[in-house]
Design a protein around this motif. Sequence first.
Motif, short mmCIF file in Angstrom:
data_model
loop_
_atom_site.label_atom_id
_atom_site.label_comp_id
_atom_site.label_asym_id
_atom_site.label_seq_id
_atom_site.Cartn_x
_atom_site.Cartn_y
_atom_site.Cartn_z
N LEU A 156 0.60 -1.10 0.23
CA LEU A 156 -0.14 0.14 -0.11
C LEU A 156 0.80 1.19 -0.23
O LEU A 156 1.94 1.12 0.78
CB LEU A 156 -0.67 0.09 0.90
CG LEU A 156 -1.73 1.13 1.37
CD1 LEU A 156 -2.59 1.53 0.84
CD2 LEU A 156 -2.66 1.81 2.98
N SER A 158 0.52 5.49 0.75
CA SER A 158 -0.46 6.70 0.26
C SER A 158 0.39 7.69 0.16
O SER A 158 1.64 7.85 -0.19
CB SER A 158 -0.42 7.11 1.82
OG SER A 158 0.54 6.86 2.77
N ILE A 181 -1.42 -1.19 -3.63
CA ILE A 181 -2.94 -0.13 -3.64
C ILE A 181 -2.33 1.05 -3.51
O ILE A 181 -1.28 1.09 -2.87
CB ILE A 181 -3.56 -0.97 -3.01
CG1 ILE A 181 -3.77 -2.01 -2.80
CG2 ILE A 181 -5.21 0.04 -1.63
CD1 ILE A 181 -3.66 -3.06 -1.38
N SER A 183 -2.99 5.08 -1.97
CA SER A 183 -4.64 6.06 -1.79
C SER A 183 -4.06 7.00 -2.32
O SER A 183 -2.69 7.29 -2.57
CB SER A 183 -4.99 5.98 -0.11
OG SER A 183 -3.87 6.50 0.37
N TYR A 204 -9.54 8.67 -0.87
CA TYR A 204 -8.95 8.64 1.02
C TYR A 204 -10.14 9.50 1.53
O TYR A 204 -11.20 9.33 2.58
CB TYR A 204 -8.63 8.29 1.22
CG TYR A 204 -7.20 9.56 1.36
CD1 TYR A 204 -8.03 10.74 2.76
CD2 TYR A 204 -6.60 9.92 0.39
CE1 TYR A 204 -7.04 11.62 2.66
CE2 TYR A 204 -5.67 12.23 0.05
CZ TYR A 204 -5.90 12.41 1.10
OH TYR A 204 -5.52 13.43 1.36
N LYS A 209 -11.16 4.45 4.11
CA LYS A 209 -9.89 3.40 4.31
C LYS A 209 -10.62 1.90 3.99
O LYS A 209 -9.89 0.84 3.83
CB LYS A 209 -9.21 4.13 4.83
CG LYS A 209 -8.71 4.50 6.25
CD LYS A 209 -8.25 5.38 6.86
CE LYS A 209 -7.60 5.66 8.15
NZ LYS A 209 -9.17 6.12 8.68
N LEU A 213 -10.04 -1.03 2.28
CA LEU A 213 -8.31 -2.01 1.95
C LEU A 213 -8.63 -3.61 2.36
O LEU A 213 -8.55 -3.98 2.18
CB LEU A 213 -7.29 -1.74 3.46
CG LEU A 213 -6.60 0.17 3.45
CD1 LEU A 213 -5.47 0.47 4.67
CD2 LEU A 213 -5.29 0.16 2.14
N ILE A 221 -1.66 -7.09 4.32
CA ILE A 221 -0.76 -5.91 3.68
C ILE A 221 1.03 -6.45 4.22
O ILE A 221 1.15 -6.87 5.21
CB ILE A 221 -0.98 -4.76 4.03
CG1 ILE A 221 -2.11 -3.65 3.46
CG2 ILE A 221 0.79 -3.23 3.86
CD1 ILE A 221 -2.50 -2.84 4.31
N TYR A 224 3.95 -1.15 4.20
CA TYR A 224 2.76 0.40 3.70
C TYR A 224 4.61 1.16 3.83
O TYR A 224 5.11 1.00 4.13
CB TYR A 224 2.18 0.66 4.87
CG TYR A 224 1.72 1.95 5.20
CD1 TYR A 224 1.09 2.19 3.77
CD2 TYR A 224 1.78 2.14 5.73
CE1 TYR A 224 0.85 3.22 4.48
CE2 TYR A 224 1.20 3.49 6.10
CZ TYR A 224 0.75 4.07 5.47
OH TYR A 224 -0.05 5.40 4.86
N VAL A 236 -3.98 0.52 9.23
CA VAL A 236 -2.32 -0.02 8.12
C VAL A 236 -1.57 -0.93 9.10
O VAL A 236 -1.93 -2.06 8.90
CB VAL A 236 -1.59 0.72 7.70
CG1 VAL A 236 -0.19 -0.17 7.01
CG2 VAL A 236 -2.48 1.72 6.02
#
Length: 343
Positions: A156, A158, A181, A183, A204, A209, A213, A221, A224, A236
């Motif tokens: 993931l 961000s 993934i 965001s 987001y 979220k 997710l 995950i 991250y 997360v």
Amino acid sequence: FKEFVNDGKVPEDNFVVNKEQRIDPEADLKDGQIFLRLLYLSVDPYMRTRMRKMESYYLGSGFEPGKPLQGGCVAQVVASKAPGFAEGEVVSGMLPWSSHQIVEADAQKGLHKVEPSLLGKVPLSYFVGVLGMPGMTAWSGLKKIAEPIKEGEVALVSAAAGAVGLIVGQLLKHVYGCKVIGSAGSNDKVALLRELGFDAAFNYHTTPKEQALKEAAPDGIDIYWENVGGPVLETVIEMCRPHARIVACGMISQYDLPDEEKYGVKNLFHVVTKRIKMQGMVVADYYAELGKEFATTMGKYVTEGKVKAVEHVTEGIENAGKAWVEMMVGGNTGKAVVKVAAE
Ligand code: NDP
């Protein structure tokens, strides 16, 4: 730069345009110096940490009220009285936000020529973006903190449609073979992430979220890439699988907040029970060891099209303050740069 702003957003009028100063290179240029004209300047989140008294991953001092801001720039040599620098050459480094300037041509101060093998193959703005500090952050952070990375691991990112995030995501997908993934803060950004190969992406602001997710990563995950901090980190951590790695690159959601309002993550004990490795990174630490390898490797990825550069270009040095303010609230898609003069 007018004054320090400790709490809240930095207003646009904290940046003042000064048109007064003039340089006469004939008279002012001394031995060991070069006269530069800026082509591009970079607006970056770390600059916020230099506008207030706070911990920073910038390894220098804060900005000086009344003086020009300073940051990553690409510039062209107009005249030189320094060995090793010739008229017309292109350099990059930390420079004041001044359209024209005389600087000491001392490599120790971080000014260096851009990778010559890439000249003519990529726009010069890339040297403050995918081939500059943000690219180096993405590439070296994955290498030093997230590796070893197994194909098929779930990652993931961000602030995924920003300068660092877009490169991290593309590397994880197209070089490491992860399921990625992202965001980001708008539907257009989400569409771009999908276009660039992200397996899943969500806005987001409009999608909770936890729900997004759970759908995108039902088994959790593994990696991250942390750009935002706050409640996202908490969610997360909840969703991390055993032995997950968290590359703590930045926490932009916290930079404007007074200390007492900063978010307290409540589930850090999971870091213990799940054996999560969470490590902070400061890109400046890695240049000596990895700078050359980065230039060659990322140069190849970019020229071969494996990693695509996306830029958000603002025209005119007089709009640099506005560009910075907008970047801090998500006005940019890709690397936010200011074009100061034509190449
Ligand atoms: P970006 O190009 O990603 O621009 C910043 C982005 O942050 C905005 O576009 C916005 O995107 C997002 N954002 C702003 N406020 C919030 C918020 N409250 N919550 C969530 N997202 C927010 O910048 P960079 O790629 O240059 O930097 C990304 C991160 O990496 C930052 O945290 C920065 O401090 C860090 N960094 C760290 C380095 C290091 O050496 N440790 C080096 C370089 C960067 P959106 O529309 O998606 O909200």
